[in-house]
Enzyme design. Sequence first.
Site, PDB file in Angstrom:
ATOM      1  N   LYS A 147      -4.345  -1.123  -0.925  1.00  0.00           N
ATOM      2  CA  LYS A 147      -4.925  -2.171  -0.062  1.00  0.00           C
ATOM      3  C   LYS A 147      -6.145  -1.636   0.667  1.00  0.00           C
ATOM      4  CE  LYS A 147      -2.997  -3.226   4.078  1.00  0.00           C
ATOM      5  NZ  LYS A 147      -1.998  -3.777   4.998  1.00  0.00           N
ATOM      6  N   ASP A 155       0.862  -1.186   0.000  1.00  0.00           N
ATOM      7  CA  ASP A 155       0.000   0.000   0.000  1.00  0.00           C
ATOM      8  C   ASP A 155       0.897   1.233   0.000  1.00  0.00           C
ATOM      9  OD1 ASP A 155       0.831   0.490   2.653  1.00  0.00           O
ATOM     10  OD2 ASP A 155      -0.835  -0.689   3.453  1.00  0.00           O
TER      11      ASP A 155
HETATM   12  C1  R5P Z   1      -0.669  -2.182   8.134  1.00  0.00           C
HETATM   13  O1  R5P Z   1      -1.001  -1.246   7.422  1.00  0.00           O
HETATM   14  C2  R5P Z   1       0.728  -2.677   8.143  1.00  0.00           C
HETATM   15  O2  R5P Z   1       1.562  -1.854   7.395  1.00  0.00           O
HETATM   16  C3  R5P Z   1       0.823  -4.094   7.610  1.00  0.00           C
HETATM   17  O3  R5P Z   1       0.482  -4.090   6.239  1.00  0.00           O
HETATM   18  C4  R5P Z   1      -0.099  -4.998   8.339  1.00  0.00           C
HETATM   19  O4  R5P Z   1       0.106  -4.873   9.713  1.00  0.00           O
HETATM   20  C5  R5P Z   1       0.102  -6.427   7.909  1.00  0.00           C
HETATM   21  O5  R5P Z   1      -0.823  -7.230   8.586  1.00  0.00           O
HETATM   22  P1  R5P Z   1      -1.241  -8.643   8.033  1.00  0.00           P
HETATM   23  O6  R5P Z   1       0.008  -9.455   7.860  1.00  0.00           O
HETATM   24  O7  R5P Z   1      -2.136  -9.181   9.081  1.00  0.00           O
HETATM   25  O8  R5P Z   1      -1.942  -8.407   6.730  1.00  0.00           O
END
Ligand code: R5P
Length: 295
Positions: free
Chosen positions: A192, A168
């Site tokens: 995302k 993202d």
């Molecule tokens: C959220 O915006 C963080 O940057 C990570 O993308 C997020 O914590 C990833 O979490 P998960 O592995 O559960 O998708």
Amino acid sequence: MIVSGSTSQALAADLAAELDEDLAAVEFHRFPDGELLAAAPGFEADRAVVVGSTVSSDAHVELLQLQDAVREAGASEVVTVVPYMGYARQDRPVAPGKSTAESPPGYPLSARAVARALSAGTDRVLTVTPHEEAVCEFFDPPAESVEAAGLLADPLPELSDPVFLAPDGGAVDLARSVRDEYDGGAVDHFEKTRLSGSTVEIRPGDADVAGRDVVLVDDIVATGSTMSESIGVLHERGVDRVFVTCVHPLLAGGALTRLRRAGVDGVYGTDTIERPVSAVSAAPAIAAALADHDS
Ligand code: R5P
């Protein structure tokens, strides 16, 4: 003297070596009622650098106990290094299943709550690549973030026409840091939308990935949903190899299996959370930040 919580023992030892400081003896005990005791018997120094990633509530309590223990033992300065700060992602009130805008009164700002608790026992705080830099403002003593994403270039294999891709827009600076350290390649990002704690939707945009090696870069891999969805999209678009890199390899539950099943070719993280994929230590970046402050 470096004092390690149970969650950061490898990193703390590397930090002691980097700084040429002693590593304190530590003891961890759990009482029959479930309460913890973390201690640094024999601690003796003017400055204590207490190091512990708060990956669990127990780890939070340990860190508070170690701060108190070294102060009791006569430390005149306590620096707290939180390589991975748990609850940092709750940097605004969150009600499960609701958007931030809908969070009703009565929900905590959890990042601030844990920062306040840690603030009471320390003169300074360092944390590595927090989800949002602004969490540093929740601490009362001076707090700073240490950027460690660039270190992730180190364990990567030789890449062919690489794209460093953030899942993202929020992680694109991290992707750029890895690319800069790798010394070559394009930087791009997906978009995302988080649908729930463990599901996300990835919109690929027009990133040109066919036949190329892609290095996905994010701050955290938690459930692995962000990365596994991104890997799936990349394979649909004819990518050659896909590598996942992150500063904090939280890898909750079956996250690593999820990434493997999605078709990842390698996973690399730092040791802010000590996991089998912790291929590089954040200690040099932390040591440099401590040395900058001291000079
Ligand atoms: C959220 O915006 C963080 O940057 C990570 O993308 C997020 O914590 C990833 O979490 P998960 O592995 O559960 O998708």
